[in-house]
Design an enzyme around this catalytic site. Structure first.
Site, PDB file in Angstrom:
ATOM      1  N   ASP A  35       0.844  -1.186   0.000  1.00 16.87           N
ATOM      2  CA  ASP A  35       0.000   0.000   0.000  1.00 16.87           C
ATOM      3  C   ASP A  35       0.886   1.245   0.000  1.00 16.87           C
ATOM      4  O   ASP A  35       1.904   1.300   0.692  1.00 16.87           O
ATOM      5  CB  ASP A  35      -0.906  -0.010   1.241  1.00 16.87           C
ATOM      6  CG  ASP A  35      -2.064   0.976   1.122  1.00 16.87           C
ATOM      7  OD1 ASP A  35      -3.219   0.526   0.994  1.00 16.87           O
ATOM      8  OD2 ASP A  35      -1.805   2.206   1.147  1.00 16.87           O
ATOM      9  N   HIS A 103     -10.349  -5.599  -3.238  1.00  9.31           N
ATOM     10  CA  HIS A 103      -9.017  -5.794  -2.654  1.00  9.31           C
ATOM     11  C   HIS A 103      -9.151  -6.145  -1.189  1.00  9.31           C
ATOM     12  O   HIS A 103     -10.102  -5.731  -0.530  1.00  9.31           O
ATOM     13  CB  HIS A 103      -8.151  -4.533  -2.807  1.00  9.31           C
ATOM     14  CG  HIS A 103      -8.770  -3.289  -2.247  1.00  9.31           C
ATOM     15  ND1 HIS A 103      -9.676  -2.534  -2.941  1.00  9.31           N
ATOM     16  CD2 HIS A 103      -8.616  -2.670  -1.046  1.00  9.31           C
ATOM     17  CE1 HIS A 103     -10.052  -1.501  -2.208  1.00  9.31           C
ATOM     18  NE2 HIS A 103      -9.423  -1.556  -1.048  1.00  9.31           N
TER      19      HIS A 103
HETATM   20  P1  5GP Z   1      -9.608   1.316   0.344  1.00  9.04           P
HETATM   21  O1  5GP Z   1      -9.600   2.615   1.103  1.00  9.04           O
HETATM   22  O2  5GP Z   1     -10.374   1.458  -0.963  1.00  9.04           O
HETATM   23  O3  5GP Z   1     -10.052   0.123   1.145  1.00  9.04           O
HETATM   24  O4  5GP Z   1      -8.092   1.001   0.000  1.00  9.04           O
HETATM   25  C1  5GP Z   1      -7.412   1.585  -1.056  1.00  9.04           C
HETATM   26  C2  5GP Z   1      -5.966   1.602  -0.693  1.00  9.04           C
HETATM   27  O5  5GP Z   1      -5.229   1.882  -1.864  1.00  9.04           O
HETATM   28  C3  5GP Z   1      -5.600   2.701   0.316  1.00  9.04           C
HETATM   29  O6  5GP Z   1      -5.080   2.093   1.484  1.00  9.04           O
HETATM   30  C4  5GP Z   1      -4.556   3.541  -0.422  1.00  9.04           C
HETATM   31  O7  5GP Z   1      -3.488   3.957   0.403  1.00  9.04           O
HETATM   32  C5  5GP Z   1      -4.084   2.617  -1.518  1.00  9.04           C
HETATM   33  N1  5GP Z   1      -3.641   3.295  -2.711  1.00  9.04           N
HETATM   34  C6  5GP Z   1      -4.226   4.373  -3.326  1.00  9.04           C
HETATM   35  N2  5GP Z   1      -3.539   4.717  -4.426  1.00  9.04           N
HETATM   36  C7  5GP Z   1      -2.499   3.851  -4.517  1.00  9.04           C
HETATM   37  C8  5GP Z   1      -1.416   3.699  -5.471  1.00  9.04           C
HETATM   38  O8  5GP Z   1      -1.288   4.426  -6.457  1.00  9.04           O
HETATM   39  N3  5GP Z   1      -0.525   2.693  -5.224  1.00  9.04           N
HETATM   40  C9  5GP Z   1      -0.635   1.864  -4.143  1.00  9.04           C
HETATM   41  N4  5GP Z   1       0.300   0.935  -4.002  1.00  9.04           N
HETATM   42  N5  5GP Z   1      -1.642   1.976  -3.244  1.00  9.04           N
HETATM   43  C10 5GP Z   1      -2.552   2.949  -3.433  1.00  9.04           C
END
Ligand code: 5GP
Ligand code: ZN
Length: 117
Positions: A35, A103
């Site tokens: 992440d 995810h």
């Molecule tokens: P959500 O909030 O949708 O459950 O998780 C999305 C995750 O994707 C977040 O923890 C965020 O930090 C991560 N994330 C967002 N953009 C990117 C990126 O460009 N690369 C990576 N490796 N992680 C990302």
């Protein structure tokens, strides 16, 4: 069509190699990468290559891949030397989901906060 790459999806772009990521493990149908904004010493996202908006949609359409996501998360934990860890599937903006490609978050390497679950 369900499962097809979406041109406006960040994680589809990572699967396609259009956006770089620190990949820690991959299989024919899944990808695991760190992440970008880690919330724990180990914070890895495991995603299906196929685009589904959340974990439940993935499980309904492709139960075998949903199972593989969990197995792969377990393998990443083992490779990271973690016996204690947390898996999180945020579903919906109100629950903190910001990327609408299924995810699972793998978090570990520290004492994880108690509460909520
Ligand atoms: P959500 O909030 O949708 O459950 O998780 C999305 C995750 O994707 C977040 O923890 C965020 O930090 C991560 N994330 C967002 N953009 C990117 C990126 O460009 N690369 C990576 N490796 N992680 C990302
Ligand atoms: Zn996607």
């Amino acid at each position: 069509m369900a499962g097809e790459p979406q041109s406006d999806c960040l994680f589809c772009k990572i699967v396609a190699g259009e956006i770089p990521a620190t990949v820690v493990r991959k299989s024919a149908r899944t990808l695991a990468f760190r992440d970008i904004n880690p919330q724990a010493p180990t914070h890895v996202l495991v995603i299906p290559h196929a685009h589904y908006p959340n974990a439940a949609a993935l499980a309904a359409a492709e139960p075998a891949i949903a199972g593989e996501l969990l197995a792969e998360a377990g393998e990443v934990a083992r490779e990271e030397g973690l016996t204690d860890y947390r898996l999180i599937f945020n579903t919906g903006a109100g629950a903190g989901q910001t990327v609408f490609h299924a995810h699972v978050h793998l978090l570990g390497g520290t004492k994880l906060h108690e509460g909520l679950v």
